[in-house]
Design a protein around this motif. Structure first.
Motif, mmCIF file in Angstrom:
data_model
loop_
_atom_site.group_PDB
_atom_site.id
_atom_site.type_symbol
_atom_site.label_atom_id
_atom_site.label_comp_id
_atom_site.label_asym_id
_atom_site.label_seq_id
_atom_site.Cartn_x
_atom_site.Cartn_y
_atom_site.Cartn_z
ATOM 1 N N VAL A 1 0.854 -1.185 0.000
ATOM 2 C CA VAL A 1 0.000 0.000 0.000
ATOM 3 C C VAL A 1 0.890 1.236 0.000
ATOM 4 O O VAL A 1 1.691 1.435 0.921
ATOM 5 C CB VAL A 1 -0.927 0.022 1.226
ATOM 6 C CG1 VAL A 1 -1.808 1.267 1.194
ATOM 7 C CG2 VAL A 1 -1.785 -1.232 1.269
ATOM 8 N N ARG B 1 -2.937 0.610 -3.917
ATOM 9 C CA ARG B 1 -2.545 -0.775 -3.647
ATOM 10 C C ARG B 1 -2.017 -1.429 -4.912
ATOM 11 O O ARG B 1 -2.594 -1.289 -5.989
ATOM 12 C CB ARG B 1 -3.734 -1.588 -3.125
ATOM 13 C CG ARG B 1 -4.270 -1.103 -1.778
ATOM 14 C CD ARG B 1 -5.481 -1.917 -1.339
ATOM 15 N NE ARG B 1 -5.993 -1.425 -0.068
ATOM 16 C CZ ARG B 1 -5.577 -1.856 1.109
ATOM 17 N NH1 ARG B 1 -4.669 -2.826 1.174
ATOM 18 N NH2 ARG B 1 -6.079 -1.359 2.217
ATOM 19 N N HIS C 1 -4.883 5.964 -0.947
ATOM 20 C CA HIS C 1 -4.026 4.822 -0.668
ATOM 21 C C HIS C 1 -4.041 3.932 -1.908
ATOM 22 O O HIS C 1 -5.094 3.414 -2.288
ATOM 23 C CB HIS C 1 -4.520 4.047 0.556
ATOM 24 C CG HIS C 1 -4.279 4.742 1.856
ATOM 25 N ND1 HIS C 1 -4.986 5.860 2.239
ATOM 26 C CD2 HIS C 1 -3.395 4.494 2.855
ATOM 27 C CE1 HIS C 1 -4.558 6.268 3.414
ATOM 28 N NE2 HIS C 1 -3.597 5.466 3.816
ATOM 29 N N ALA D 1 0.867 4.935 0.532
ATOM 30 C CA ALA D 1 -0.021 5.910 1.175
ATOM 31 C C ALA D 1 0.275 7.310 0.666
ATOM 32 O O ALA D 1 1.433 7.720 0.568
ATOM 33 C CB ALA D 1 0.135 5.854 2.689
#
Length: 504
Positions: A323, A332, A330, A325
């Protein structure tokens, strides 16, 4: 007059549909783009104007407003050039609005009207298919996007060709899927003289996707062994190939515009940054651990990587995703990779040779390997010491098994695992098996249980270490064609968990 074209904005490997709304209204002449565009999107104004000039199209003396909706979603990349241009042409009634509304468009425009390849055509085709629309993309991107066969993909070479297609003056033929040639793998495992135990460890690692750490002096053949691991890996399944190619499409690294069935092999240098390894930077691009998804990540000089980078690997190894951030999002990325790490036993590399070792031996060895934390070391299923090869071994003819012979056993073991985990979507190989699954597929017999209890007491195994031994033993049994796990399988798996001894 308002017209709408459709494009995509990328969040990880997902492509979110974006409405490109164009309004042509009375007022002072102007050309503005709103909707959280980045610098590359804002500069589309000049590229679109020049491309229109190459087609002898003059913009009216009115106010043009382009809104990229949803307005709160950041828009990044030059691929918005084509939908912006087509939305303007639809608003000027040069192309039909209904035809444009049935397409998702992406592509960068050159100043002479040519369409330049962009990253992300494959995820864009997936998004177009989910929304039941066709895809228009640059010609170099057509081969990769056409793999999503649920949607027609049209790949014009110029903006004029796109306009002729939408006005039905010269309809384009749908693009055909491209197939990338398998990368040339140099060398065969039979060329590696000696190191039989290391070759066996590579076979087990490839069969069950077990992470491997090799420690040995310079010149022992660690890099040579790792470079030959891709020759043992089976071809990617169609699902795996699509997953991997979507990541490489976003990164712009798909070769020849086609999808490859070969497992990727990434080998970042130890000076690589956090963003390069894990992902991030401008646009939160995928890092090396995601580019190695369903393949091999080889990290040579493992302790030389920054401590922060090494510790960041711990969670992706366990979860299979990373992930990235950001303040407003966020992102993925999947990253189920096989980690092969190589390290010298100490900074000088000659810890085991008293004639060459430095004056700080053996403390230098424990200090150097101490750069790898205990929790990270615990995540390696296989830990192996690779000794130096003697001249006598180098002088002998090569008699070991070829990579092709070992690859056959690996493929057979992978087939067994595919059947075993057919009803478990989150598990594909033994390394993915959860604790409850291990109780069913890797339960040892009475002799094996007694052996692993003794090993646990002697080695101080953690719960993670215990489960990793069971997963490795399950793979060893699969390579032997055995249904049940027996004591020899466990003994071999335990032998790869022994702690390193300084100086030997």
């Amino acid at each position: 007059m308002v017209a709408i074209a459709y494009s995509v904005a990328f969040e990880g490997i997902e492509a979110r549909l974006v409405e490109v709304q164009c309004s042509v209204a009375a007022g002072l002449p102007g050309f503005s783009i709103v909707g959280l565009p980045d610098k590359a999107v804002s500069e589309a104004r000049e590229r679109v104007k020049a491309a229109f000039g190459a087609m002898s199209i003059a913009l009216p003396s009115k106010r043009l407003t382009l809104n990229l909706s949803s307005a709160d979603l950041p828009k990044e990349g030059s691929h918005f050039d084509l939908p912006i241009a087509l939305a303007i042409l639809a608003a000027l009634e040069i192309i039909p609005k209904d035809e444009l509304a049935r397409c998702v468009c992406l592509g960068e425009l050159a100043l002479d009207g040519r369409m330049v390849a962009v990253a992300g055509a494959l995820p864009a085709a997936m998004a177009a298919a989910e929304d039941d629309r066709a895809l228009i993309c640059p010609r170099p991107c057509g081969a990769e996007a056409a793999w999503v066969q649920a949607v027609p993909v049209f790949a014009p070479a110029t903006l004029r060709e796109a306009v002729d297609h939408l006005t039905d003056r010269a309809p384009l033929t749908p693009a055909q899927p491209g197939v990338a040639e398998a990368p040339a793998r140099l060398g065969c495992l039979s060329e590696v003289k000696g190191q039989e135990r290391a070759k066996r460890a590579l076979e087990i690692a490839a069969a069950g996707r077990h992470h491997l750490l090799m420690v040995g002096p310079p010149g022992a053949g660690k890099s040579m062994l790792a470079a030959r691991l891709p020759g043992l890996m089976p071809p990617l399944t169609p699902i795996e190939a699509l997953e991997t190619s979507m990541i490489h499409s976003l990164a712009g690294t798909l070769e020849d515009g086609g999808i490859s069935r070969s497992a990727p092999f990434c080998e970042p240098h130890h000076t690589a940054s956090m963003a390069a390894i894990v992902g991030g930077g401008r646009g939160a691009k995928p890092g090396q651990i995601s580019l190695a998804h369903n393949g091999v990540l080889f990290m040579d000089e493992f302790p030389e990587f920054p401590r922060q980078v090494l510790e960041t690997l711990r969670q992706p190894i366990e979860t299979g995703e990373v992930v990235v951030a950001r303040a407003n999002a966020h992102v993925r990325y999947p990253c189920r990779f096989l980690l092969i790490a190589a390290a010298n036993p100490c900074r000088c590399g000659h810890l085991a040779d008293p004639a060459l070792a430095c004056a700080r031996a053996p403390n230098c060895g424990s200090d150097y390997m101490g750069k790898i934390s205990g929790p990270l070391m615990d995540r390696f299923d296989l830990r192996l010491e690779v000794p130096a090869v003697s001249f006598l071994e180098l002088d002998l003819p090569s008699t070991g098994e070829s990579s092709a012979m070992i690859a056959e056993r690996v493929a057979a073991a992978r087939q067994v695992q595919a059947q075993r985990f057919a009803d478990h979507p989150r598990a594909r190989v033994n390394a993915d098996a959860s604790g409850s699954q291990l109780e069913q597929i890797a339960a040892p017999d009475a002799e094996g249980r007694a052996l692993i209890v003794k090993a646990s007491e002697k080695l101080g195994l953690t719960a993670r270490g215990y489960h990793r031994i069971l997963r490795t033993a399950r793979t060893i049994a699969d390579l032997d064609g055995a249904t049940d796990i027996r004591a020899p399988h466990l003994a071999e798996a335990i032998s790869y968990r022994l702690p390193f001894v300084a100086g030997g």
